[in-house]
Write a protein that holds these residues in place. Structure first.
Motif, PDB file in Angstrom:
ATOM      1  N   PHE A   4       0.814  -1.212   0.000  1.00  0.00           N
ATOM      2  CA  PHE A   4       0.000   0.000   0.000  1.00  0.00           C
ATOM      3  C   PHE A   4       0.851   1.267   0.000  1.00  0.00           C
ATOM      4  CE2 PHE A   4      -2.547   3.311   2.066  1.00  0.00           C
ATOM      5  CZ  PHE A   4      -3.601   3.356   1.165  1.00  0.00           C
ATOM      6  N   GLY A   5       1.933   1.274   0.745  1.00  0.00           N
ATOM      7  CA  GLY A   5       2.816   2.451   0.773  1.00  0.00           C
ATOM      8  C   GLY A   5       3.408   2.748  -0.596  1.00  0.00           C
ATOM      9  N   ALA A   6       3.851   1.693  -1.277  1.00  0.00           N
ATOM     10  CA  ALA A   6       4.400   1.872  -2.624  1.00  0.00           C
ATOM     11  C   ALA A   6       3.322   2.353  -3.587  1.00  0.00           C
ATOM     12  CB  ALA A   6       5.012   0.561  -3.113  1.00  0.00           C
ATOM     13  N   PHE A   7       2.108   1.813  -3.421  1.00  0.00           N
ATOM     14  CA  PHE A   7       0.997   2.247  -4.268  1.00  0.00           C
ATOM     15  C   PHE A   7       0.680   3.721  -4.034  1.00  0.00           C
ATOM     16  CE2 PHE A   7      -3.564   2.982  -4.830  1.00  0.00           C
ATOM     17  CZ  PHE A   7      -3.668   2.740  -6.191  1.00  0.00           C
ATOM     18  N   THR A   8       0.717   4.154  -2.772  1.00  0.00           N
ATOM     19  CA  THR A   8       0.446   5.563  -2.448  1.00  0.00           C
ATOM     20  C   THR A   8       1.471   6.479  -3.106  1.00  0.00           C
ATOM     21  OG1 THR A   8      -0.488   4.866  -0.331  1.00  0.00           O
ATOM     22  CG2 THR A   8       0.085   7.184  -0.554  1.00  0.00           C
ATOM     23  N   VAL A   9       2.734   6.098  -3.054  1.00  0.00           N
ATOM     24  CA  VAL A   9       3.782   6.887  -3.707  1.00  0.00           C
ATOM     25  C   VAL A   9       3.571   6.894  -5.220  1.00  0.00           C
ATOM     26  CG1 VAL A   9       6.260   6.973  -4.207  1.00  0.00           C
ATOM     27  CG2 VAL A   9       5.469   6.549  -1.880  1.00  0.00           C
ATOM     28  N   PHE A  10       3.276   5.716  -5.781  1.00  0.00           N
ATOM     29  CA  PHE A  10       3.059   5.620  -7.224  1.00  0.00           C
ATOM     30  C   PHE A  10       1.900   6.496  -7.677  1.00  0.00           C
ATOM     31  CE2 PHE A  10       0.448   3.729 -10.572  1.00  0.00           C
ATOM     32  CZ  PHE A  10       1.324   3.838 -11.637  1.00  0.00           C
ATOM     33  N   ILE A  11       0.766   6.416  -6.980  1.00  0.00           N
ATOM     34  CA  ILE A  11      -0.418   7.153  -7.426  1.00  0.00           C
ATOM     35  C   ILE A  11      -0.217   8.667  -7.283  1.00  0.00           C
ATOM     36  CG2 ILE A  11      -1.855   7.261  -5.350  1.00  0.00           C
ATOM     37  CD1 ILE A  11      -3.046   6.208  -8.804  1.00  0.00           C
ATOM     38  N   THR A  12       0.540   9.074  -6.269  1.00  0.00           N
ATOM     39  CA  THR A  12       0.840  10.503  -6.110  1.00  0.00           C
ATOM     40  C   THR A  12       1.716  10.993  -7.253  1.00  0.00           C
ATOM     41  OG1 THR A  12       0.683  10.296  -3.714  1.00  0.00           O
ATOM     42  CG2 THR A  12       1.845  12.220  -4.567  1.00  0.00           C
ATOM     43  N   LEU A  13       2.774  10.260  -7.543  1.00  0.00           N
ATOM     44  CA  LEU A  13       3.651  10.651  -8.652  1.00  0.00           C
ATOM     45  C   LEU A  13       2.917  10.580  -9.990  1.00  0.00           C
ATOM     46  CD1 LEU A  13       6.987   8.924  -7.590  1.00  0.00           C
ATOM     47  CD2 LEU A  13       6.439  11.370  -7.563  1.00  0.00           C
ATOM     48  N   TRP A  14       2.104   9.530 -10.186  1.00  0.00           N
ATOM     49  CA  TRP A  14       1.360   9.394 -11.435  1.00  0.00           C
ATOM     50  C   TRP A  14       0.406  10.577 -11.636  1.00  0.00           C
ATOM     51  CZ3 TRP A  14      -3.785   9.115 -12.634  1.00  0.00           C
ATOM     52  CH2 TRP A  14      -4.095   8.752 -13.947  1.00  0.00           C
ATOM     53  N   SER A  15      -0.263  10.993 -10.565  1.00  0.00           N
ATOM     54  CA  SER A  15      -1.211  12.111 -10.656  1.00  0.00           C
ATOM     55  C   SER A  15      -0.515  13.387 -11.101  1.00  0.00           C
ATOM     56  CB  SER A  15      -1.889  12.355  -9.305  1.00  0.00           C
ATOM     57  OG  SER A  15      -2.650  11.244  -8.931  1.00  0.00           O
ATOM     58  N   LEU A  16       0.694  13.600 -10.627  1.00  0.00           N
ATOM     59  CA  LEU A  16       1.421  14.824 -10.964  1.00  0.00           C
ATOM     60  C   LEU A  16       2.143  14.741 -12.309  1.00  0.00           C
ATOM     61  CD1 LEU A  16       2.948  15.552  -7.446  1.00  0.00           C
ATOM     62  CD2 LEU A  16       1.020  16.730  -8.541  1.00  0.00           C
ATOM     63  N   LEU A  62       5.562  -5.052 -12.588  1.00  0.00           N
ATOM     64  CA  LEU A  62       5.378  -5.894 -11.403  1.00  0.00           C
ATOM     65  C   LEU A  62       5.487  -7.373 -11.701  1.00  0.00           C
ATOM     66  CD1 LEU A  62       2.424  -4.048  -9.643  1.00  0.00           C
ATOM     67  CD2 LEU A  62       4.838  -4.019  -9.016  1.00  0.00           C
ATOM     68  N   GLY A  63       5.222  -7.769 -12.928  1.00  0.00           N
ATOM     69  CA  GLY A  63       5.308  -9.178 -13.292  1.00  0.00           C
ATOM     70  C   GLY A  63       4.018  -9.918 -12.998  1.00  0.00           C
ATOM     71  N   PRO A  64       4.008 -11.208 -13.287  1.00  0.00           N
ATOM     72  CA  PRO A  64       2.775 -11.986 -13.097  1.00  0.00           C
ATOM     73  C   PRO A  64       2.416 -12.152 -11.622  1.00  0.00           C
ATOM     74  CG  PRO A  64       4.565 -13.381 -13.897  1.00  0.00           C
ATOM     75  CD  PRO A  64       5.079 -11.988 -13.874  1.00  0.00           C
ATOM     76  N   ARG A  65       1.134 -12.385 -11.377  1.00  0.00           N
ATOM     77  CA  ARG A  65       0.660 -12.618 -10.016  1.00  0.00           C
ATOM     78  C   ARG A  65       1.205 -13.929  -9.496  1.00  0.00           C
ATOM     79  NH1 ARG A  65      -5.756 -11.182 -10.346  1.00  0.00           N
ATOM     80  NH2 ARG A  65      -5.489  -8.972 -10.764  1.00  0.00           N
ATOM     81  N   SER A  66       1.412 -13.972  -8.190  1.00  0.00           N
ATOM     82  CA  SER A  66       1.900 -15.207  -7.585  1.00  0.00           C
ATOM     83  C   SER A  66       0.764 -16.035  -6.992  1.00  0.00           C
ATOM     84  CB  SER A  66       2.926 -14.888  -6.492  1.00  0.00           C
ATOM     85  OG  SER A  66       2.337 -14.074  -5.504  1.00  0.00           O
ATOM     86  N   ASP A  67      -0.410 -15.440  -6.839  1.00  0.00           N
ATOM     87  CA  ASP A  67      -1.533 -16.127  -6.193  1.00  0.00           C
ATOM     88  C   ASP A  67      -2.736 -16.270  -7.128  1.00  0.00           C
ATOM     89  OD1 ASP A  67      -2.184 -13.476  -6.307  1.00  0.00           O
ATOM     90  OD2 ASP A  67      -3.035 -13.377  -4.303  1.00  0.00           O
ATOM     91  N   VAL A  68      -2.474 -16.621  -8.361  1.00  0.00           N
ATOM     92  CA  VAL A  68      -3.552 -16.754  -9.339  1.00  0.00           C
ATOM     93  C   VAL A  68      -4.412 -17.969  -8.986  1.00  0.00           C
ATOM     94  CG1 VAL A  68      -4.095 -17.155 -11.756  1.00  0.00           C
ATOM     95  CG2 VAL A  68      -2.203 -15.684 -11.145  1.00  0.00           C
TER      96      VAL A  68
END
Length: 138
Positions: A4-16, A62-68
């Motif tokens: 979630f922390g990485a996603f928060t950073v990603f979405i903030t940077l993506w928005s800008l 990110l690559g393929p899911r590990s829990d498909v």
């Protein structure tokens, strides 16, 4: 696939870095795409195209899911009902974005229906060639 922390950073940077410039190009005064006469009702270019490309790039990174899991959809009726309600909403949103009952509104509606029909045909062809059967949910 992402903390979630990485996603928060990603979405903030993506928005800008991604969303804000594209929004200005199309919706902002003096935007170079707007100067071509582009009408972006419902955010088709700004929201949907930019997020689709970004999602593909992020999924690739990110690559393929590990829990498909191979679990089928739990409620096919609700899947189809939800898609139908979404399409109905698009009709009002896209057609109403012209703020008048005129040719611009009609063109927005026609484009919305043609896009949905194109997606339906594409979905059916992919299902047929990949899974050798037709399916409403994939």
């Amino acid at each position: 696939r992402m903390h979630f922390g990485a996603f928060t950073v990603f979405i903030t940077l993506w928005s800008l870095v991604v969303y804000a410039p594209i929004a200005h190009w199309i919706w902002g005064p003096g935007g170079w795409i707007e100067d071509f006469g582009v009408k972006d009702f419902a955010g088709g270019a700004v929201v949907h195209e930019s997020t689709a490309v970004s999602a593909l790039v992020l999924a690739w990174l990110l690559g393929p899911r590990s829990d498909v899991t191979k679990d089928p959809a739990h409620n096919v009726t609700f899947v189809i009902l939800g898609g139908s309600l979404l399409w109905f909403g698009w009709s009002g949103f896209n057609g109403g974005s012209a703020l008048a009952a005129n040719s611009t509104a009609a063109l927005a509606l026609i484009n919305s229906y043609q896009a949905a029909a194109s997606c339906l045909v594409t979905w059916m062809l992919i299902e047929r060639f990949v899974h050798k059967r037709w399916s409403a949910i994939g």
